[in-house]
Scaffold this motif. Sequence first.
Motif, PDB file in Angstrom:
ATOM      1  N   LYS A  49      50.966 -56.098 -15.358  1.00  0.00           N
ATOM      2  CA  LYS A  49      51.672 -55.902 -16.630  1.00  0.00           C
ATOM      3  C   LYS A  49      50.908 -54.925 -17.533  1.00  0.00           C
ATOM      4  CE  LYS A  49      54.584 -59.964 -17.192  1.00  0.00           C
ATOM      5  NZ  LYS A  49      54.839 -61.216 -17.940  1.00  0.00           N
ATOM      6  N   ALA A  52      51.725 -51.504 -16.352  1.00  0.00           N
ATOM      7  CA  ALA A  52      53.090 -51.140 -16.733  1.00  0.00           C
ATOM      8  C   ALA A  52      53.223 -50.913 -18.234  1.00  0.00           C
ATOM      9  CB  ALA A  52      54.063 -52.221 -16.277  1.00  0.00           C
ATOM     10  N   GLY A  53      52.219 -51.354 -19.003  1.00  0.00           N
ATOM     11  CA  GLY A  53      52.298 -51.196 -20.450  1.00  0.00           C
ATOM     12  C   GLY A  53      52.990 -52.361 -21.129  1.00  0.00           C
ATOM     13  N   LEU A  54      53.196 -53.447 -20.411  1.00  0.00           N
ATOM     14  CA  LEU A  54      53.900 -54.593 -20.981  1.00  0.00           C
ATOM     15  C   LEU A  54      52.940 -55.591 -21.611  1.00  0.00           C
ATOM     16  CD1 LEU A  54      56.407 -55.023 -18.031  1.00  0.00           C
ATOM     17  CD2 LEU A  54      56.765 -53.805 -20.162  1.00  0.00           C
ATOM     18  N   LYS A  73      53.838 -45.543 -24.501  1.00  0.00           N
ATOM     19  CA  LYS A  73      54.742 -46.690 -24.481  1.00  0.00           C
ATOM     20  C   LYS A  73      55.195 -46.985 -23.049  1.00  0.00           C
ATOM     21  CE  LYS A  73      56.783 -45.446 -28.898  1.00  0.00           C
ATOM     22  NZ  LYS A  73      57.948 -44.685 -29.346  1.00  0.00           N
ATOM     23  N   PRO A  74      55.530 -48.245 -22.789  1.00  0.00           N
ATOM     24  CA  PRO A  74      55.912 -48.609 -21.416  1.00  0.00           C
ATOM     25  C   PRO A  74      57.072 -47.764 -20.890  1.00  0.00           C
ATOM     26  CG  PRO A  74      56.415 -50.385 -22.981  1.00  0.00           C
ATOM     27  CD  PRO A  74      55.527 -49.414 -23.679  1.00  0.00           C
ATOM     28  N   GLU A  75      58.042 -47.451 -21.790  1.00  0.00           N
ATOM     29  CA  GLU A  75      59.224 -46.724 -21.301  1.00  0.00           C
ATOM     30  C   GLU A  75      58.919 -45.276 -20.973  1.00  0.00           C
ATOM     31  OE1 GLU A  75      58.894 -48.194 -24.259  1.00  0.00           O
ATOM     32  OE2 GLU A  75      59.848 -47.089 -25.882  1.00  0.00           O
ATOM     33  N   ARG A  77      55.782 -44.396 -19.578  1.00  0.00           N
ATOM     34  CA  ARG A  77      54.649 -44.331 -18.667  1.00  0.00           C
ATOM     35  C   ARG A  77      55.015 -43.889 -17.268  1.00  0.00           C
ATOM     36  NH1 ARG A  77      50.134 -49.046 -19.706  1.00  0.00           N
ATOM     37  NH2 ARG A  77      49.991 -48.541 -21.905  1.00  0.00           N
TER      38      ARG A  77
ATOM     39  N   LEU B 178      61.154 -56.954 -21.062  1.00  0.00           N
ATOM     40  CA  LEU B 178      60.043 -56.202 -20.480  1.00  0.00           C
ATOM     41  C   LEU B 178      60.543 -55.348 -19.327  1.00  0.00           C
ATOM     42  CD1 LEU B 178      57.195 -58.887 -20.484  1.00  0.00           C
ATOM     43  CD2 LEU B 178      57.754 -57.175 -22.201  1.00  0.00           C
ATOM     44  N   ARG B 181      62.220 -52.328 -20.743  1.00  0.00           N
ATOM     45  CA  ARG B 181      61.224 -51.385 -21.242  1.00  0.00           C
ATOM     46  C   ARG B 181      60.606 -50.609 -20.083  1.00  0.00           C
ATOM     47  NH1 ARG B 181      58.955 -52.251 -26.294  1.00  0.00           N
ATOM     48  NH2 ARG B 181      58.179 -50.143 -26.057  1.00  0.00           N
ATOM     49  N   SER B 182      60.235 -51.355 -19.066  1.00  0.00           N
ATOM     50  CA  SER B 182      59.588 -50.744 -17.908  1.00  0.00           C
ATOM     51  C   SER B 182      60.499 -49.713 -17.242  1.00  0.00           C
ATOM     52  CB  SER B 182      59.201 -51.836 -16.913  1.00  0.00           C
ATOM     53  OG  SER B 182      58.428 -51.305 -15.876  1.00  0.00           O
TER      54      SER B 182
END
Lengths: 359, 282
Positions: A49, A52-54, A73-75, A77, B178, B181-182
């Motif tokens: 996680k 993944a940036g979470l 940011k996760p989106e 990465r 999450l 977002r991922s």
Amino acid sequence: MTQVKLSGLTKIFDAKNPPAVDQLDLDIDSGKLTALLGPSGCGKTTTMKMIAGLLRPTSGDILFDGNSILSIKPEERGAVMVFQNYLLFPYMSIADNIGFGLKMRKVSKKEIRSRVTDMLDLVQLPGFEDRKPNQLSGGQQQRIALARALIVEPNVLLLDEPLSNLDAHLRDEMRVLIRRIQTEMGITTVFVTHDQEEAVVLADKVALLFDGRLQQFDSPDAFYDTPRSAEIATFFGGTNFIPGHYQDGVMKTDIGNFKAPHSAVGDGAAMLSIRPEAIELGVGGDNSVAGTILSHVYAGRYARFQVKIGDLEIEAITEPGQVKLFGDGDTVPVNFAPDKIWILEANSTPQPVGADSAG
Amino acid sequence: MTTAPAPMPHFNPRSVGRVTLRWVGIAGLLAFLVAPMVPLFIWSISFRWFYPDILPSEYSSRAWEQVISPTNNVLGSTWQTTLIALLVTVLSVLFGVPAGRALGLHNFRGKRIVEIMILAPIIVPGLAVVLGIDTMFIRYGLSGNIIGVSLVHLVPTLPYMTLVMSGVYANYDVDYELQARSLGAGRWATQRYVTLPAVFPGVVVGALFTFLISWSQYVLTLLIGDGQVQTLPILLFNFARSEPAIAGALSVVFILPGILVLLLSSKYLSGDSAAVGGIGNI
């Protein structure tokens, strides 16, 4: 292709408890399949996680191709995680699920549609566009979740226990599929598992974690041949341990002296380890000692012997035909082939042979 | 030797029991919900209706003419009641959804106390609460206008909204966010495409409760509205003693939106709906 480097990565959830991930250093090879292996609660998923940036690390750094990505940011990465329970969006069709990442990237509807079709072909579920997630089996959902991640062509693909919710037959199929897609697309892939066999079969390299700390990062065979500790050897299936003193390539023990050219430690108190399947019954020689067979089990594809040598009891696994040669109570020469002996540090606490290896 | 079980396609005791139960349920609902409304409607069209007559001896459309006529301002009052209820609903969603999310998803110090505090307005009599609020509202100019009345309507409604949403979020797997977002969704896109669809049925149910509770408020509106805000319940109460026919007609008007809203949103209220179970039950 992206090289991922973890540097002193640490995550502390609660100051009262030990860190979930503790000073983890790892160089994950570009374009390879790497397993994060360990018993449950060892920090594997937490590590994933964070990549993944979470989850925000407490300290340490994560680098993609040498650049820190902690502030990204996760989106953005490009490290896409596939969760253990798939998490297909229940109110979206399969096509909308797979196309989700592209929609977020403002790709045109037409292109999304054609790439979704390609993805469904790739995961061998053509024609599933209009179905809903609850109409799919667990294995099919898993494939859709994989397709949904792959469609955005991630730099890093993160799979959390990708096979654990599947039954044995599907697991083999999925294993082959993951390996094939990963090889074809050359995506740097990290997957988390608690099953050492799964890690060994699937991964190019395995990182073993206990209690948030890296134990060993090696190619799969190294965990069998040259484990760094008795704990690791035990996690990878039962091994015989014999305490003694190591000096000049010879291991002196209560049951005899053994030539042992391979060692993880220098001279001094040490622990000899040898896997049951490396022990040869009825073979004499320099590295052979006499033992008495206590009991045996015939298991079809192999036979298992309990052998008493001096005050020690060891286990030997041989080819099944040997049950005809040796009976309980027989005294036979027991050979410890020098190449198969691995010397470990003495203070690691060995567990009895045959102890449950899964955490 | 094996024998196949005898097929019994036409008789299934369980399903017979279930059908009976269903009819008993429907009859019960009719008796308790619909039957009390029938006399109201009859009142509204009666001219003379005295004991022991079962039905009025003379009928008249006078009450309905009164309801429609501009002198009684029923339409204006209906509009005002609707406006207040809508405003209360919007406010309740704005505050209740985040509050429910916090309660449903997170464990924090003092959570139990917050939960009890949220229930307090339901437990403590509204009259006691509103007398205290009234003095404050007069000071800040919130007495006697729609804004003040709407704010005070939050007292009995916000607890429901918050509780419904905390139930929804308790069953909601935040990992979906999450995952989004991922996959490349920003914060807003995640709320828009993932969270909202998952909790929407719960929002509808909470909003529905809010609307109806606000719609039928009497005491709070009377005190804070200070006679300036004439919602339907206030109007209805004025006629209840003196003009039973008009009160009957007003009651019918008063009940209609409730039934309408219930019918429109019935799919969200059924047992299969995700409003009860969150995303996990879809």
